[in-house]
Design an enzyme around this catalytic site. Structure first.
Site: not given
Ligand code: GLA
Length: 336
Positions: A11, A18, A101, A105-106, A148, A197
């Site tokens: 994605r 955040h 990476g 969102s791999s 994600d 994070y």
């Molecule tokens: C990462 C997390 C998501 C989201 C984003 C920031 O991708 O896995 O859940 O919080 O950061 O938007």
């Protein structure tokens, strides 16, 4: 041909970063790059060979600590096994067209593809995404939100998804054919687990102790937060939620100036208030915004390196001097 062929897309998030871990608004889309798990159910372990990593992960069905598995990509597989507790094992391969990476969102695509291969319910995209989210948290120790995995399970071709992470309602938002989406790498690797994070998510929780859910708070209500850093973190979340709907409206109207403004404002908020940008991402976003044909750009995903997303006039040539992908809004996870 393998008995089971499970595909899950990566994605890109157009806006709303955040915000998911506070039950906020996000606007991701599934892309036309993804991960495939192919093989046969059977045996008493999940054994997957990765084409890109060149090695193999073997996960016992009773896996106790997914974070302890080697090789490290096997932790995401183990997280899913720990969540789904399948009765039968699986033997097969993992292949992917996603850069690993890079901010596409791999890991979520791997979790969702494994969950589908192990019999996860495609008819319940939210439940399937929650399995992936908990697997990611177990594997990485990062208290990530659901964006994600939910983008990967619930993607709709030609659309972004406006997701309300409070009640997990999803509204597909058509992407105009006149607008292309680019993902452009900053050249700086990103590590979620090694990043701040969890610290940022905790600051949001501290803010909520004063204001109640940030999803419902007004900017004015944030004045009651004593700690100026926590107040800025909260201001990012509250203003970013509003920008999600501002971008949805700008896309519907194909208002190019408004698209550019809202993307720039999101980047500035992530840089100044949430402090998850880097010099490389700031330079990239500025460089893209100044490129002919680009309507606007911002860092995308967690930040701390990784990629920017840009919305551009359809047909604009990709930047030649950077690692960049033209991505198409795509359908979610499926069996092939
Ligand atoms: C990462 C997390 C998501 C989201 C984003 C920031 O991708 O896995 O859940 O919080 O950061 O938007």
């Amino acid at each position: 041909m393998a008995a089971v062929r499970a595909f899950a897309p990566g994605r890109v998030n157009l806006i709303g970063d955040h915000t998911d871990h506070t039950g906020g608004l996000v606007l991701p889309m599934a892309v036309d790059l993804g991960t495939m798990v192919e093989g046969e159910p059977g045996g008493d372990e999940v054994m997957l060979r990765s084409e890109w990593a060149g090695d193999e992960a073997r996960i016992p069905l009773e896996v106790a600590d997914p974070a302890a598995i080697h090789p490290s990509w096997g932790r995401y597989v183990a997280g899913v096994v720990a969540e789904l507790r399948p009765e039968l094992g699986f033997v097969g391969t993992v292949t992917t067209t996603l850069p690993v990476g890079a901010g596409l969102s791999s890991s979520a695509a791997l979790e969702v593809a494994v969950a589908v291969a192990l019999g996860g319910d495609l008819g319940d995209p939210i439940g399937l995404a929650q399995v992936g989210q908990r697997a990611e948290q177990r594997a990485s120790g990062v208290p990530c939100g659901i964006m994600d995995q939910l983008a990967s399970t619930a993607g709709v071709a030609g659309h972004a998804l406006r997701i309300d992470c409070h009640d997990l309602s999803i509204r597909p938002v058509p992407l105009p054919a006149a607008i292309d989406v680019w993902v452009v790498h900053s050249g700086q690797e990103r590590s979620l687990a090694g990043s701040a994070y969890a610290e940022r998510a905790a600051a949001c929780q501290r803010a909520e102790a004063t204001t109640g859910p940030l999803r419902l708070a007004s900017l004015g209500a944030l004045e009651a937060i004593d700690d100026p850093v926590v107040r800025r973190r909260a201001r990012h979340v509250v203003s970013e939620n509003a920008r999600v709907d501002a971008l949805v409206a700008a896309l519907a109207a194909q208002d190019r100036a408004a698209i550019g403004e809202v993307l720039a404002a999101s980047h500035a908020s992530l840089r100044d208030d949430f402090e998850v940008s880097t010099a490389a991402l700031d330079a990239l976003a500025a460089d893209l915004a100044a490129t002919p044909g680009v309507l606007g750009a911002r860092l995308t995903g967690a930040g701390f390196g990784g990629c920017a997303v840009a919305l551009v006039e359809a047909g604009t040539p990709l930047p030649a001097h950077r690692q960049a992908w033209l991505v198409r809004p795509s359908a979610g996870a499926r069996l092939l």
